[in-house]
Write an enzyme that holds these catalytic residues in place. Structure first.
Site, PDB file in Angstrom:
ATOM      1  N   ASP A  57     -33.191  14.067 -21.379  1.00 46.24           N
ATOM      2  CA  ASP A  57     -33.754  12.716 -21.311  1.00 46.24           C
ATOM      3  C   ASP A  57     -33.010  11.894 -20.266  1.00 46.24           C
ATOM      4  O   ASP A  57     -31.917  11.399 -20.513  1.00 46.24           O
ATOM      5  CB  ASP A  57     -33.650  12.065 -22.693  1.00 46.24           C
ATOM      6  CG  ASP A  57     -34.119  10.612 -22.700  1.00 46.24           C
ATOM      7  OD1 ASP A  57     -34.672  10.150 -21.685  1.00 46.24           O
ATOM      8  OD2 ASP A  57     -33.913   9.939 -23.737  1.00 46.24           O
ATOM      9  N   GLU A 136      -5.200  11.782  -4.320  1.00 51.58           N
ATOM     10  CA  GLU A 136      -4.005  11.622  -5.152  1.00 51.58           C
ATOM     11  C   GLU A 136      -4.402  10.801  -6.370  1.00 51.58           C
ATOM     12  O   GLU A 136      -4.581   9.592  -6.286  1.00 51.58           O
ATOM     13  CB  GLU A 136      -2.901  10.906  -4.383  1.00 51.58           C
ATOM     14  CG  GLU A 136      -2.411  11.612  -3.138  1.00 51.58           C
ATOM     15  CD  GLU A 136      -1.339  10.814  -2.408  1.00 51.58           C
ATOM     16  OE1 GLU A 136      -0.853   9.802  -2.969  1.00 51.58           O
ATOM     17  OE2 GLU A 136      -0.998  11.175  -1.283  1.00 51.58           O
ATOM     18  N   GLU A 138      -3.944   8.952  -9.793  1.00 52.07           N
ATOM     19  CA  GLU A 138      -2.947   8.291 -10.633  1.00 52.07           C
ATOM     20  C   GLU A 138      -3.599   7.827 -11.932  1.00 52.07           C
ATOM     21  O   GLU A 138      -4.786   7.478 -11.950  1.00 52.07           O
ATOM     22  CB  GLU A 138      -2.338   7.095  -9.900  1.00 52.07           C
ATOM     23  CG  GLU A 138      -1.578   7.480  -8.636  1.00 52.07           C
ATOM     24  CD  GLU A 138      -1.093   6.287  -7.839  1.00 52.07           C
ATOM     25  OE1 GLU A 138      -0.236   6.486  -6.959  1.00 52.07           O
ATOM     26  OE2 GLU A 138      -1.582   5.148  -8.073  1.00 52.07           O
ATOM     27  N   GLU A 218       4.933   8.036 -11.865  1.00 54.89           N
ATOM     28  CA  GLU A 218       4.680   7.056 -10.811  1.00 54.89           C
ATOM     29  C   GLU A 218       5.503   5.783 -11.045  1.00 54.89           C
ATOM     30  O   GLU A 218       6.300   5.695 -11.962  1.00 54.89           O
ATOM     31  CB  GLU A 218       3.179   6.742 -10.701  1.00 54.89           C
ATOM     32  CG  GLU A 218       2.499   7.397  -9.493  1.00 54.89           C
ATOM     33  CD  GLU A 218       3.069   6.950  -8.158  1.00 54.89           C
ATOM     34  OE1 GLU A 218       3.711   5.875  -8.092  1.00 54.89           O
ATOM     35  OE2 GLU A 218       2.883   7.677  -7.171  1.00 54.89           O
ATOM     36  N   GLU A 226       1.170  10.803 -11.720  1.00 57.11           N
ATOM     37  CA  GLU A 226       0.345  11.278 -10.608  1.00 57.11           C
ATOM     38  C   GLU A 226       0.392  12.795 -10.576  1.00 57.11           C
ATOM     39  O   GLU A 226       1.452  13.405 -10.761  1.00 57.11           O
ATOM     40  CB  GLU A 226       0.838  10.722  -9.272  1.00 57.11           C
ATOM     41  CG  GLU A 226       0.027  11.215  -8.070  1.00 57.11           C
ATOM     42  CD  GLU A 226       0.497  10.619  -6.744  1.00 57.11           C
ATOM     43  OE1 GLU A 226       0.548  11.374  -5.749  1.00 57.11           O
ATOM     44  OE2 GLU A 226       0.810   9.415  -6.706  1.00 57.11           O
ATOM     45  N   HIS A 275      -5.424   7.446  -3.519  1.00 54.36           N
ATOM     46  CA  HIS A 275      -5.302   7.594  -2.074  1.00 54.36           C
ATOM     47  C   HIS A 275      -6.016   8.883  -1.677  1.00 54.36           C
ATOM     48  O   HIS A 275      -5.768   9.942  -2.259  1.00 54.36           O
ATOM     49  CB  HIS A 275      -3.830   7.665  -1.656  1.00 54.36           C
ATOM     50  CG  HIS A 275      -3.005   6.522  -2.162  1.00 54.36           C
ATOM     51  ND1 HIS A 275      -1.641   6.610  -2.365  1.00 54.36           N
ATOM     52  CD2 HIS A 275      -3.349   5.259  -2.510  1.00 54.36           C
ATOM     53  CE1 HIS A 275      -1.188   5.459  -2.801  1.00 54.36           C
ATOM     54  NE2 HIS A 275      -2.204   4.624  -2.910  1.00 54.36           N
ATOM     55  N   ARG A 346       3.012   2.760   4.393  1.00 58.65           N
ATOM     56  CA  ARG A 346       2.258   2.667   3.151  1.00 58.65           C
ATOM     57  C   ARG A 346       1.754   1.260   2.842  1.00 58.65           C
ATOM     58  O   ARG A 346       1.098   1.050   1.829  1.00 58.65           O
ATOM     59  CB  ARG A 346       3.105   3.194   1.985  1.00 58.65           C
ATOM     60  CG  ARG A 346       3.176   4.711   1.931  1.00 58.65           C
ATOM     61  CD  ARG A 346       4.066   5.200   0.788  1.00 58.65           C
ATOM     62  NE  ARG A 346       3.858   6.611   0.524  1.00 58.65           N
ATOM     63  CZ  ARG A 346       4.404   7.611   1.206  1.00 58.65           C
ATOM     64  NH1 ARG A 346       5.192   7.331   2.241  1.00 58.65           N
ATOM     65  NH2 ARG A 346       4.167   8.866   0.895  1.00 58.65           N
ATOM     66  N   GLU A 365      -5.256   9.116   5.669  1.00 59.66           N
ATOM     67  CA  GLU A 365      -5.171   8.764   4.252  1.00 59.66           C
ATOM     68  C   GLU A 365      -5.726   7.359   4.058  1.00 59.66           C
ATOM     69  O   GLU A 365      -5.174   6.392   4.572  1.00 59.66           O
ATOM     70  CB  GLU A 365      -3.725   8.822   3.764  1.00 59.66           C
ATOM     71  CG  GLU A 365      -3.548   8.393   2.318  1.00 59.66           C
ATOM     72  CD  GLU A 365      -2.082   8.180   1.942  1.00 59.66           C
ATOM     73  OE1 GLU A 365      -1.818   7.844   0.775  1.00 59.66           O
ATOM     74  OE2 GLU A 365      -1.215   8.320   2.824  1.00 59.66           O
ATOM     75  N   ARG A 367      -6.257   4.431   1.525  1.00 54.39           N
ATOM     76  CA  ARG A 367      -5.494   4.114   0.323  1.00 54.39           C
ATOM     77  C   ARG A 367      -6.166   3.160  -0.678  1.00 54.39           C
ATOM     78  O   ARG A 367      -5.752   3.104  -1.835  1.00 54.39           O
ATOM     79  CB  ARG A 367      -4.136   3.545   0.734  1.00 54.39           C
ATOM     80  CG  ARG A 367      -3.301   4.561   1.487  1.00 54.39           C
ATOM     81  CD  ARG A 367      -2.020   3.964   2.073  1.00 54.39           C
ATOM     82  NE  ARG A 367      -1.087   3.480   1.079  1.00 54.39           N
ATOM     83  CZ  ARG A 367      -0.252   4.243   0.385  1.00 54.39           C
ATOM     84  NH1 ARG A 367      -0.228   5.566   0.593  1.00 54.39           N
ATOM     85  NH2 ARG A 367       0.580   3.717  -0.495  1.00 54.39           N
TER      86      ARG A 367
END
Length: 477
Positions: A57, A136, A138, A218, A226, A275, A346, A365, A367
């Site tokens: 359904d 990654e 978390e 983390e 993580e 990330h 970062r 990457e 983030r």
């Protein structure tokens, strides 16, 4: 495995049940189970479940059909068959693709189908033939959670034996070793009380075919963790994200604990992100690598970054798709909100890792995403934004080497940021989604129903309810 191999595997392993899993539009796995005999008594493949499918359904699944057009079918993907890693009863788990029973065509709102189309669109552009994805993921593991929302009340309560707020609690005895706020990154046990549980979790993941690179505590107090998977192709990585969540949640429950992938469950400490590392390849070569380029990235990679930056506001509607996501993405609180790119940095929304000079490891990457995202849609959207950047040679500007968290007002004014709310992201998606429609990867109905669902079921639902902190602020005015 092929259907005949599955039938043989079921008999050899004594499997009793086959569990059929699929993804609703917001991103939660759905399932139902059938007796294993349904897959072992295969006389004619043309009349089997692998061809004819099995009905369900669609009107009862979030973001799918209206009730007057509810009949849909699932067709199992035999290549995804594995021994279910958490079921007590011997169970074979298979992912399914969704089809319309009338047209017998793939369903446009099936997130896995969107991801498959994105992977195929990359090949048709001639830019590359494969994209690789390494999220990654978390999450928090709590010992207790309570929440409720009624007409006359609303509250939440979470607890963890690791929580810094429990240093003074009478635990008969309290042995200390609490994780301090923002100091949870990498301490050994006994401060890291979840080390053994995470080890058991990753062993289950490996059993389920998920290659794991590392696990650790983390930054936040109270059980933030993580676990990083090894990169793989777009659809396979998205498949693994769902299996990852399934294993984490079930292993925690088996240990009388609870896991949440909610981006910001705690006030005053770090939230949880996803990330996402990504790269494009062609004929076995990483086309993001150029030893002569900035941080050894190619012009192709720079244009890809340009696409991510240009379409970031719209992307957030899929990559950070909850109202809670924007409790994490707040300027000034060490969140990846600044739309700049940089090597090693970062504080920038887009980082170019510099751990190694290996050409195969060169990647971008991104983030801002978090684990509330549907990975099929989020990965597909990021790929489409990056490809739009390459096709139109979108210049991302100069890299930003400074800590973007500590800039003057003048400096910060020159850097765009991600939206400040889900509503802003959806408004951006409404205006900027043509890049998603290229190659019919996302269809207009997918974009429209996503916006409609998020506004009605989440934004309006949160707006209409008083927040508990508003009582603290306003009750005695």
């Amino acid at each position: 495995m092929k259907p005949q191999e599955i039938a043989k595997y079921i008999k050899e392993k004594g499997i009793k049940i086959v569990d059929l899993k699929f993804n609703d539009l917001p991103g939660l796995w759905q399932h139902f189970s059938i007796p294993a005999s349904e897959l072992t008594e295969l006389e004619d493949l043309t009349t089997s479940i692998y061809v004819q499918g099995i009905g369900f359904d669609g009107s009862s699944i979030r973001g799918f059909q209206k009730i007057q057009e509810s009949d849909m079918i699932l067709i199992p993907d035999p290549e995804t068959a594995i021994l279910d890693p958490v079921c007590e009863t011997p169970t074979l788990s298979m992912l399914c693709d969704i089809y319309d029973p009338i047209t017998r065509k793939p369903y446009s709102r099936d997130p896995r189908y969107v991801a498959k189309k994105a992977a195929e669109f990359l090949r048709t552009t001639g830019i590359g033939d494969t994209s690789f994805w390494g999220p990654e993921m978390e999450f928090f593991i709590f010992d207790d959670v309570r929440f409720d929302q009624t007409e006359n009340s609303g509250y939440y309560f979470v607890d963890s034996i690791e929580g810094d707020w429990n240093t003074g609690r009478d635990e008969k005895p309290n042995l200390g070793y609490k994780q301090k706020y923002k100091e949870g990154y990498f301490p050994v046990p006994p401060h890291d009380s979840l080390n053994d549980l995470r080890s058991r979790i990753i062993l289950k993941m490996i059993e389920a075919g998920i290659p794991v690179e590392v696990h650790h505590h983390e930054v936040a107090t109270a059980g933030q963790c993580e676990i990083d998977m090894k990169y793989d192709t777009l659809v396979k990585s998205a498949d693994r994200c769902l299996m990852f969540k399934y294993i984490v949640k079930n292993m925690c429950k088996q240990n009388n604990m609870v896991a949440t992938f909610m981006p910001k469950p705690l006030f005053g400490d770090n939230g949880s992100g996803m990330h996402t590392h990504q790269s494009l390849w062609k004929e076995g070569k990483n086309i993001f690598y150029d030893v002569k380029g900035y941080a050894s990235i190619s012009d192709t990679a720079k244009y890809y970054i340009g696409g991510l930056i240009k379409h970031a506001s719209a992307l957030m509607a899929f990559c950070a798709p909850t109202t809670n996501s924007y409790k994490r993405l707040v300027p000034g609180y060490e969140a990846p909100v600044n739309l700049a790119y940089s090597k090693r940095n970062r504080s920038a929304a887009i980082r170019i890792p510099m751990y190694t000079e290996n050409p195969k490891a060169k990647r971008v990457e991104f983030r801002p995403p978090d684990c509330s995202a549907n990975p099929y849609l989020a990965f597909a959207a990021m790929l489409m934004a990056g490809l739009d950047g390459i096709r139109n040679k979108i210049d991302p500007g100069q890299p930003f080497e400074k800590n973007t968290y500590h800039l003057s007002n003048e400096e910060s004014a020159g850097i765009p940021t991600v939206p400040g709310s889900l509503e802003e992201s959806l408004n951006a998606l409404e205006k900027d989604h043509d890049f998603l429609l290229a190659g019919d990867v996302f269809t207009k109905d997918v974009v429209d129903v996503w916006i409609e669902y998020k506004r009605e079921k989440e934004i309006d639902a949160v707006k209409l309810r008083p927040h508990p902190y508003e009582y603290y602020l306003y009750f005695d005015i």
